[in-house]
Design an enzyme around this catalytic site. Structure first.
Site, PDB file in Angstrom:
ATOM      1  N   LYS A 201      28.556 110.922  66.455  1.00 17.64           N
ATOM      2  CA  LYS A 201      29.723 110.692  65.593  1.00 17.64           C
ATOM      3  C   LYS A 201      29.274 109.983  64.324  1.00 17.64           C
ATOM      4  O   LYS A 201      28.932 108.806  64.328  1.00 17.64           O
ATOM      5  CB  LYS A 201      30.806 109.841  66.269  1.00 17.64           C
ATOM      6  CG  LYS A 201      32.092 109.910  65.438  1.00 17.64           C
ATOM      7  CD  LYS A 201      33.000 108.710  65.558  1.00 17.64           C
ATOM      8  CE  LYS A 201      32.783 107.601  64.579  1.00 17.64           C
ATOM      9  NZ  LYS A 201      33.006 107.884  63.161  1.00 17.64           N
ATOM     10  N   GLU A 277      22.502  98.287  67.089  1.00 12.23           N
ATOM     11  CA  GLU A 277      21.729  97.881  65.899  1.00 12.23           C
ATOM     12  C   GLU A 277      22.756  97.446  64.875  1.00 12.23           C
ATOM     13  O   GLU A 277      23.525  98.274  64.381  1.00 12.23           O
ATOM     14  CB  GLU A 277      20.928  99.065  65.331  1.00 12.23           C
ATOM     15  CG  GLU A 277      19.942  99.695  66.289  1.00 12.23           C
ATOM     16  CD  GLU A 277      18.762  98.804  66.603  1.00 12.23           C
ATOM     17  OE1 GLU A 277      18.634  97.727  65.987  1.00 12.23           O
ATOM     18  OE2 GLU A 277      17.982  99.172  67.491  1.00 12.23           O
ATOM     19  N   CYS A 278      22.804  96.154  64.577  1.00 14.57           N
ATOM     20  CA  CYS A 278      23.923  95.656  63.755  1.00 14.57           C
ATOM     21  C   CYS A 278      23.455  95.051  62.431  1.00 14.57           C
ATOM     22  O   CYS A 278      22.401  95.384  61.935  1.00 14.57           O
ATOM     23  CB  CYS A 278      24.730  94.669  64.579  1.00 14.57           C
ATOM     24  SG  CYS A 278      25.401  95.431  66.080  1.00 14.57           S
ATOM     25  N   CYS A 312      20.947  97.243  56.058  1.00  7.77           N
ATOM     26  CA  CYS A 312      21.058  96.187  57.069  1.00  7.77           C
ATOM     27  C   CYS A 312      19.959  95.144  56.927  1.00  7.77           C
ATOM     28  O   CYS A 312      20.159  93.987  57.236  1.00  7.77           O
ATOM     29  CB  CYS A 312      21.022  96.807  58.460  1.00  7.77           C
ATOM     30  SG  CYS A 312      19.543  97.777  58.725  1.00  7.77           S
ATOM     31  N   GLU A 411      27.330  88.784  55.815  1.00  9.64           N
ATOM     32  CA  GLU A 411      26.650  89.986  55.322  1.00  9.64           C
ATOM     33  C   GLU A 411      27.517  90.601  54.217  1.00  9.64           C
ATOM     34  O   GLU A 411      28.648  91.010  54.466  1.00  9.64           O
ATOM     35  CB  GLU A 411      26.472  91.000  56.461  1.00  9.64           C
ATOM     36  CG  GLU A 411      25.671  92.212  56.017  1.00  9.64           C
ATOM     37  CD  GLU A 411      25.546  93.282  57.100  1.00  9.64           C
ATOM     38  OE1 GLU A 411      26.539  93.565  57.780  1.00  9.64           O
ATOM     39  OE2 GLU A 411      24.444  93.843  57.239  1.00  9.64           O
TER      40      GLU A 411
HETATM   41  P1  NAP Z   1      30.997 100.038  61.116  1.00 16.34           P
HETATM   42  O1  NAP Z   1      32.266  99.888  60.386  1.00 16.34           O
HETATM   43  O2  NAP Z   1      30.711  99.131  62.237  1.00 16.34           O
HETATM   44  O3  NAP Z   1      30.940 101.556  61.594  1.00 16.34           O
HETATM   45  C1  NAP Z   1      29.843 102.069  62.318  1.00 16.34           C
HETATM   46  C2  NAP Z   1      30.312 103.257  63.118  1.00 16.34           C
HETATM   47  O4  NAP Z   1      31.256 102.811  64.094  1.00 16.34           O
HETATM   48  C3  NAP Z   1      31.041 104.313  62.289  1.00 16.34           C
HETATM   49  O5  NAP Z   1      30.750 105.599  62.788  1.00 16.34           O
HETATM   50  C4  NAP Z   1      32.492 103.954  62.524  1.00 16.34           C
HETATM   51  O6  NAP Z   1      33.367 105.031  62.306  1.00 16.34           O
HETATM   52  C5  NAP Z   1      32.462 103.558  63.984  1.00 16.34           C
HETATM   53  N1  NAP Z   1      33.618 102.745  64.371  1.00 16.34           N
HETATM   54  C6  NAP Z   1      34.453 102.014  63.582  1.00 16.34           C
HETATM   55  N2  NAP Z   1      35.420 101.439  64.317  1.00 16.34           N
HETATM   56  C7  NAP Z   1      35.197 101.802  65.610  1.00 16.34           C
HETATM   57  C8  NAP Z   1      35.863 101.524  66.825  1.00 16.34           C
HETATM   58  N3  NAP Z   1      36.970 100.775  66.874  1.00 16.34           N
HETATM   59  N4  NAP Z   1      35.352 102.068  67.967  1.00 16.34           N
HETATM   60  C9  NAP Z   1      34.233 102.839  67.931  1.00 16.34           C
HETATM   61  N5  NAP Z   1      33.586 103.143  66.800  1.00 16.34           N
HETATM   62  C10 NAP Z   1      34.053 102.630  65.642  1.00 16.34           C
HETATM   63  O7  NAP Z   1      29.743  99.907  60.142  1.00 16.34           O
HETATM   64  P2  NAP Z   1      29.527 100.635  58.733  1.00 16.34           P
HETATM   65  O8  NAP Z   1      30.416  99.956  57.744  1.00 16.34           O
HETATM   66  O9  NAP Z   1      29.608 102.100  58.894  1.00 16.34           O
HETATM   67  O10 NAP Z   1      27.992 100.284  58.442  1.00 16.34           O
HETATM   68  C11 NAP Z   1      27.578  99.081  57.914  1.00 16.34           C
HETATM   69  C12 NAP Z   1      26.999  98.171  58.985  1.00 16.34           C
HETATM   70  O11 NAP Z   1      25.937  98.838  59.662  1.00 16.34           O
HETATM   71  C13 NAP Z   1      26.387  96.924  58.403  1.00 16.34           C
HETATM   72  O12 NAP Z   1      26.771  95.806  59.164  1.00 16.34           O
HETATM   73  C14 NAP Z   1      24.884  97.169  58.553  1.00 16.34           C
HETATM   74  O13 NAP Z   1      24.104  96.011  58.596  1.00 16.34           O
HETATM   75  C15 NAP Z   1      24.820  97.968  59.808  1.00 16.34           C
HETATM   76  N6  NAP Z   1      23.564  98.728  59.903  1.00 16.34           N
HETATM   77  C16 NAP Z   1      22.601  98.306  60.789  1.00 16.34           C
HETATM   78  C17 NAP Z   1      21.396  98.994  60.881  1.00 16.34           C
HETATM   79  C18 NAP Z   1      20.310  98.552  61.841  1.00 16.34           C
HETATM   80  O14 NAP Z   1      19.356  99.300  62.030  1.00 16.34           O
HETATM   81  N7  NAP Z   1      20.411  97.369  62.444  1.00 16.34           N
HETATM   82  C19 NAP Z   1      21.176 100.115  60.085  1.00 16.34           C
HETATM   83  C20 NAP Z   1      22.173 100.515  59.201  1.00 16.34           C
HETATM   84  C21 NAP Z   1      23.368  99.817  59.121  1.00 16.34           C
HETATM   85  P3  NAP Z   1      34.181 105.111  60.905  1.00 16.34           P
HETATM   86  O15 NAP Z   1      33.180 105.088  59.815  1.00 16.34           O
HETATM   87  O16 NAP Z   1      34.875 106.389  61.022  1.00 16.34           O
HETATM   88  O17 NAP Z   1      35.085 103.918  60.875  1.00 16.34           O
END
Ligand code: NAP
Ligand code: MG
Length: 509
Positions: A201, A277-278, A312, A411
């Site tokens: 997804k 991975e957050c 991230c 962040e």
């Molecule tokens: P996010 O809002 O947490 O979304 C990540 C994924 O989860 C998306 O596919 C999102 O779908 C889905 N999601 C959202 N709400 C959900 C729920 N209630 N239940 C299940 N899934 C749900 O993060 P983002 O804004 O896309 O990405 C930014 C974050 O990713 C930052 O915190 C960054 O640090 C982290 N990141 C970490 C790494 C690593 O390797 N540690 C790498 C890259 C990014 P939708 O988009 O459709 O809401």
């Protein structure tokens, strides 16, 4: 995520025209990819994905809901039990995934454009980093498949103990928007290599490259049902994956907040394996003896502003010995001229747009917080290019930040660097570790003993020394503390986490 910003290549106008004409020829995949075909979703719902560099809609994408997830899980489970992929010989599975990598490589320009248009990322980064790394990742895991051996335990001669690694079954991969194709590859590469069936997804903000990857995997010979791509919203499709009783594992990359939800989904459903991975709030520690201010400045800016800071492992806190602060800060400001903000389709752009309006406003809110909490704005701080309809923010640096300010604690996920000074090594380490996150860190020093002391003292999954880096495909990547849970992407450790151990104990005559 990310290793380092690629070398910039200056392209001429012809190149620019070529890019624009390639955009006009793009054909978007907008349906769900389930059981080897593009299909309409059961509820008939859709959502609009936009180009954040213009604020205009790009495509209308099918929004998967619970019924579509159920359908994909059924296909994935049935493929897994039939063994069309899970029991294929390692050598054959390797050949298919290598072909998949080749096809991705052949379509580098197309995939790069999809990520550039949908995420506002500079085309130069997409075509020289994101997609080549995506190809490398799939190839690396493919090549590992037939080189991993199982174990035989130490027994007496009347027993035989086999310790086998088996694929887990059906794996859900829920990924973010900041490196759309590459984050998909970090999950599907090892998950497919290990013989699992996968439901991917993508973020609702970036579905296009993932859908095309599903199609190319099918063309390469990944059997029907083994790799499904389910565009949709987090609260519906993401949640349905998290709570599903017949999904054996969820591999998640995204915010710590949604990561926590994934753990609760597992607890409320079938105790599926969860890897997270957050986010991060990574420190870049510059000691008083750090070598070559110019080189450090290049690395610090890469770490802070590459991918618009939507990274991230973004080194958003520069923790610097007070004796070096003024010369380094002068150099950073000077070198920022080499970070033009602009149209992501222009090959000379280094800073594209933020992912969307809401995120841009959130980042501007942090800049406001920095100003009101008394940090000193020394560069940038504004939305720019508003006339394009896009969501651009210029590289921003705050001096005189203390580690208890909001901009140093949360962040931001934008191009905002906070400068914090220290006077002793002990103080530097304590500031660097004073965060709930622990994804990455950098340290700059010439003293080999300090390198060992400090890199061991920093609480982070990856520490880079005298550079900004996350290593390469051979090194695991993942976070300490609230930056992760159990998971590591890349390397053989990623491969192993998509398998489970089975003991077979035999009584011999
Ligand atoms: P996010 O809002 O947490 O979304 C990540 C994924 O989860 C998306 O596919 C999102 O779908 C889905 N999601 C959202 N709400 C959900 C729920 N209630 N239940 C299940 N899934 C749900 O993060 P983002 O804004 O896309 O990405 C930014 C974050 O990713 C930052 O915190 C960054 O640090 C982290 N990141 C970490 C790494 C690593 O390797 N540690 C790498 C890259 C990014 P939708 O988009 O459709 O809401
Ligand atoms: Mg979008």
């Amino acid at each position: 995520m990310g290793v380092k910003s690629p070398e910039r290549e200056i392209m001429n106008h012809t190149e620019n025209d070529k890019i624009r004409s390639a955009v006009s020829r793009l054909d978007f995949r907008t349906q769900a990819f389930i059981d080897g075909k593009f299909v309409d979703v059961a509820c008939g719902k859709s959502f609009v994905t936009e180009n954040p560099a213009t604020g205009k809609p790009l495509a209308e994408i099918a929004a998967c809901d619970k019924e579509d997830i159920d359908r994909a899980v059924e296909a994935a489970r049935s493929a897994f039990e039939k063994g069309s992929w899970s029991k294929m010989s390692p050598d054959d599975r390797k050949k298919v995934l290598l072909k998949f990598a080749d096809l991705l490589e052949t379509h580098t320009d197309e995939l790069a454009l999809l990520d550039c248009l949908e995420a506002g990322k500079p085309i130069q980064d997409c075509s020289t980093f994101d997609i080549p790394e995506t190809v490398k990742c799939i190839r690396w895991h493919a090549e590992a498949i037939d080189k991993l051996y199982d174990h035989v335990s130490t027994t007496s001669s009347d027993n035989l103990g086999l310790i086998l690694r088996e694929p887990i079954g059906v794996v859900g991969a829920v990924i973010p928007w900041n490196f759309p194709a590459l984050m998909a590859a970090w999950k599907i590469g090892p998950a497919l290599a290990a013989g699992n069936s996968v439901l991917l997804k993508p973020s609702e903000l970036t579905s296009l490259s993932a859908l095309r990857m599903g199609e190319l995997a099918g063309e390469a010979g990944v059997p029907q049902g083994v790799f499904n791509v389910l565009p949709g919203l987090g609260e519906t499709a993401g949640q349905a994956i998290g709570l599903h009783m017949d999904i054996d594992m969820v591999a998640f990359t995204g915010s710590t907040e949604v990561g926590r939800l994934c753990l609760s989904y597992a607890a409320k459903s079938n105790l599926k394996r969860i890897i997270l991975e957050c986010g991060g709030k990574s420190p870049q520690v510059v000691m008083a003896d750090a070598p070559e201010i110019d080189r450090i400045a290049v690395n610090v800016l890469n770490s802070a502003f590459w991918n618009m800071g939507e990274n991230c492992s973004c080194g958003s806190r520069l923790i610097i010995h007070e004796s070096l602060k003024d010369p380094l800060l002068d150099r950073l400001i000077e070198l920022c001229k080499e970070w033009p903000v602009g149209d992501p389709l222009n090959p000379e752009t280094r800073v594209g747009s933020m992912i969307g309006k809401a995120h841009m406003e959130k980042v501007l809110g942090y800049i406001e917080a920095g100003n009101s909490e008394g940090a000193q704005l020394v560069l940038g701080g504004r939305r720019v290019l508003e006339e394009t309809g896009g969501y651009f923010i210029e590289p921003t640096i705050f001096d005189k930040v203390s580690n208890d300010m909001k901009i140093a604690r949360e962040e931001i996920f934008g191009p905002v660097l906070s400068v914090i000074t220290f006077t002793s090594e002990e103080q530097a380490i304590s500031i660097a570790n004073d965060t709930n996150y622990g994804l990455a860190a950098s340290v700059y020093t010439q003293d080999v003993n300090a390198v060992h002391r400090i890199s061991r003292a920093l609480k982070a999954g990856t520490v880079s020394v005298n550079c900004f880096s996350e290593g390469d495909m051979t090194t695991p990547f993942g976070g300490f503390k609230e930056s992760g849970f159990f998971g590591r992407d890349k390397s053989i450790w990623a491969h192993e986490q998509y398998t489970q151990l089975k003991t077979v104990w035999m009584q011999l005559d």
